[in-house]
Design an enzyme around this catalytic site. Structure first.
Site, PDB file in Angstrom:
ATOM      1  N   ASP A 115     -46.088  40.676 -18.993  1.00 53.17           N
ATOM      2  CA  ASP A 115     -47.356  39.929 -18.658  1.00 53.17           C
ATOM      3  C   ASP A 115     -48.645  41.069 -18.530  1.00 53.17           C
ATOM      4  OD1 ASP A 115     -48.128  37.123 -16.856  1.00 53.17           O
ATOM      5  OD2 ASP A 115     -49.639  38.771 -16.563  1.00 53.17           O
ATOM      6  N   ASN A 151     -45.659  27.556 -13.985  1.00 57.54           N
ATOM      7  CA  ASN A 151     -46.803  26.893 -13.538  1.00 57.54           C
ATOM      8  C   ASN A 151     -47.187  25.425 -14.492  1.00 57.54           C
ATOM      9  OD1 ASN A 151     -47.199  28.791 -11.419  1.00 57.54           O
ATOM     10  ND2 ASN A 151     -48.286  30.017 -12.719  1.00 57.54           N
ATOM     11  N   GLN A 177     -51.740  26.598 -14.065  1.00 63.59           N
ATOM     12  CA  GLN A 177     -51.371  26.722 -15.114  1.00 63.59           C
ATOM     13  C   GLN A 177     -52.812  27.328 -15.939  1.00 63.59           C
ATOM     14  OE1 GLN A 177     -49.385  24.028 -17.653  1.00 63.59           O
ATOM     15  NE2 GLN A 177     -49.199  25.430 -19.332  1.00 63.59           N
ATOM     16  N   VAL A 182     -52.739  29.272 -19.043  1.00 63.33           N
ATOM     17  CA  VAL A 182     -52.356  29.322 -20.534  1.00 63.33           C
ATOM     18  C   VAL A 182     -51.459  28.050 -20.997  1.00 63.33           C
ATOM     19  CG1 VAL A 182     -51.458  30.545 -22.454  1.00 63.33           C
ATOM     20  CG2 VAL A 182     -52.625  31.800 -20.549  1.00 63.33           C
ATOM     21  N   HIS A 240     -44.525  28.456 -20.349  1.00 66.40           N
ATOM     22  CA  HIS A 240     -43.771  29.997 -20.206  1.00 66.40           C
ATOM     23  C   HIS A 240     -43.123  29.737 -18.954  1.00 66.40           C
ATOM     24  CE1 HIS A 240     -48.153  29.811 -19.017  1.00 66.40           C
ATOM     25  NE2 HIS A 240     -47.714  30.693 -17.859  1.00 66.40           N
ATOM     26  N   ILE A 241     -42.163  30.761 -18.887  1.00 64.83           N
ATOM     27  CA  ILE A 241     -41.320  31.113 -17.583  1.00 64.83           C
ATOM     28  C   ILE A 241     -41.759  32.271 -17.292  1.00 64.83           C
ATOM     29  CG2 ILE A 241     -39.400  31.223 -16.518  1.00 64.83           C
ATOM     30  CD1 ILE A 241     -37.984  29.415 -18.494  1.00 64.83           C
ATOM     31  N   HIS A 242     -42.310  32.649 -15.882  1.00 65.32           N
ATOM     32  CA  HIS A 242     -42.540  33.962 -15.303  1.00 65.32           C
ATOM     33  C   HIS A 242     -41.258  34.396 -14.851  1.00 65.32           C
ATOM     34  CE1 HIS A 242     -47.064  33.672 -14.807  1.00 65.32           C
ATOM     35  NE2 HIS A 242     -46.606  32.598 -15.232  1.00 65.32           N
TER      36      HIS A 242
HETATM   37  P1  AMP Z   1     -50.162  30.678 -15.896  1.00 58.82           P
HETATM   38  O1  AMP Z   1     -51.270  30.609 -14.713  1.00 58.82           O
HETATM   39  O2  AMP Z   1     -48.606  30.452 -15.440  1.00 58.82           O
HETATM   40  O3  AMP Z   1     -50.567  29.884 -17.153  1.00 58.82           O
HETATM   41  O4  AMP Z   1     -49.788  32.241 -16.389  1.00 58.82           O
HETATM   42  C1  AMP Z   1     -50.514  32.917 -17.432  1.00 58.82           C
HETATM   43  C2  AMP Z   1     -50.116  34.183 -17.403  1.00 58.82           C
HETATM   44  O5  AMP Z   1     -50.290  34.664 -18.646  1.00 58.82           O
HETATM   45  C3  AMP Z   1     -50.839  35.217 -16.368  1.00 58.82           C
HETATM   46  O6  AMP Z   1     -49.832  35.726 -15.574  1.00 58.82           O
HETATM   47  C4  AMP Z   1     -51.663  36.243 -17.403  1.00 58.82           C
HETATM   48  O7  AMP Z   1     -51.622  37.451 -16.766  1.00 58.82           O
HETATM   49  C5  AMP Z   1     -50.807  36.076 -18.434  1.00 58.82           C
HETATM   50  N1  AMP Z   1     -51.305  36.452 -19.739  1.00 58.82           N
HETATM   51  C6  AMP Z   1     -52.723  35.877 -20.210  1.00 58.82           C
HETATM   52  N2  AMP Z   1     -53.011  36.534 -21.431  1.00 58.82           N
HETATM   53  C7  AMP Z   1     -51.850  37.583 -21.878  1.00 58.82           C
HETATM   54  C8  AMP Z   1     -51.734  38.396 -22.946  1.00 58.82           C
HETATM   55  N3  AMP Z   1     -52.680  38.481 -23.872  1.00 58.82           N
HETATM   56  N4  AMP Z   1     -50.801  39.204 -22.641  1.00 58.82           N
HETATM   57  C9  AMP Z   1     -49.708  38.961 -21.675  1.00 58.82           C
HETATM   58  N5  AMP Z   1     -49.921  38.081 -20.709  1.00 58.82           N
HETATM   59  C10 AMP Z   1     -51.079  37.286 -20.839  1.00 58.82           C
END
Ligand code: AMP
Length: 104
Positions: free
Chosen positions: A29, A85, A92, A94, A98-100
Site C-alpha cells: 500500500d 472495504n 472504499q 478504489v 482488494h484485501i488489505h
Molecule cells: P480502500 O479504501 O479499501 O479502497 O483502499 C484503497 C487503498 O489503496 C488505500 O489504502 C490507498 O493507500 C491504496 N492505494 C491507492 N493508490 C495506490 C497506489 N498507486 N499504489 C499502492 N496503493 C495505493
C-alpha cells in the site's frame, strides 16, 4: 472504467509488487497504516464485493488462501489483520476489489 489498480496490473503505473501469479497481484500500500500493509487484488476487474459472482468463488478462495502464506513471508507469524472495504459507506476508495493485509 479503469482504476489505478488496473493500471498497476498493466504496468502503466509503478507499484512495489511482492507477489504475482496468473490470477492475482500483491503490492505494498502506498500509504501504509502498519509496518506491513499489502493489497491483494484479482487481475480480473471486479469493482467490489458487491460485484463478486458465484463463478468467482475459486478466485476469492485463492485470494484468501494466499493470506497466511503472504503474512508469514512478511514476518507476521504471530498474526495479521485483513480488511475489505466495500462501497461508499464501507470506505472504499478504489473500485477494484482488494484485501488489505496488515500487521505489526
Ligand atoms: P480502500 O479504501 O479499501 O479502497 O483502499 C484503497 C487503498 O489503496 C488505500 O489504502 C490507498 O493507500 C491504496 N492505494 C491507492 N493508490 C495506490 C497506489 N498507486 N499504489 C499502492 N496503493 C495505493
Amino acid at each position: 472504467m479503469s482504476t489505478i489498480f488496473a493500471k498497476i496490473i498493466r504496468r502503466e503505473v509503478p507499484a512495489d509488487i511482492v507477489y504475482e501469479d496468473d490470477r492475482v497481484l500483491v503490492f505494498k500500500d502506498i500509504n501504509p497504516r502498519a509496518r506491513v500493509h499489502l493489497l491483494i487484488i484479482p487481475k480480473k476487474e471486479i469493482a467490489s464485493m458487491f460485484e463478486v459472482k458465484p463463478e468467482d468463488k475459486d478466485l476469492i478462495a485463492h485470494m484468501m488462501l494466499l493470506l497466511p502464506q503472504l503474512a508469514k513471508a512478511h514476518g507476521l507469524e504471530k498474526g495479521f489483520k485483513t480488511q475489505i472495504n466495500t462501497g461508499e459507506a464501507g470506505g472504499q476508495e478504489v473500485y477494484h476489489l482488494h484485501i488489505h493485509l496488515l500487521g505489526n
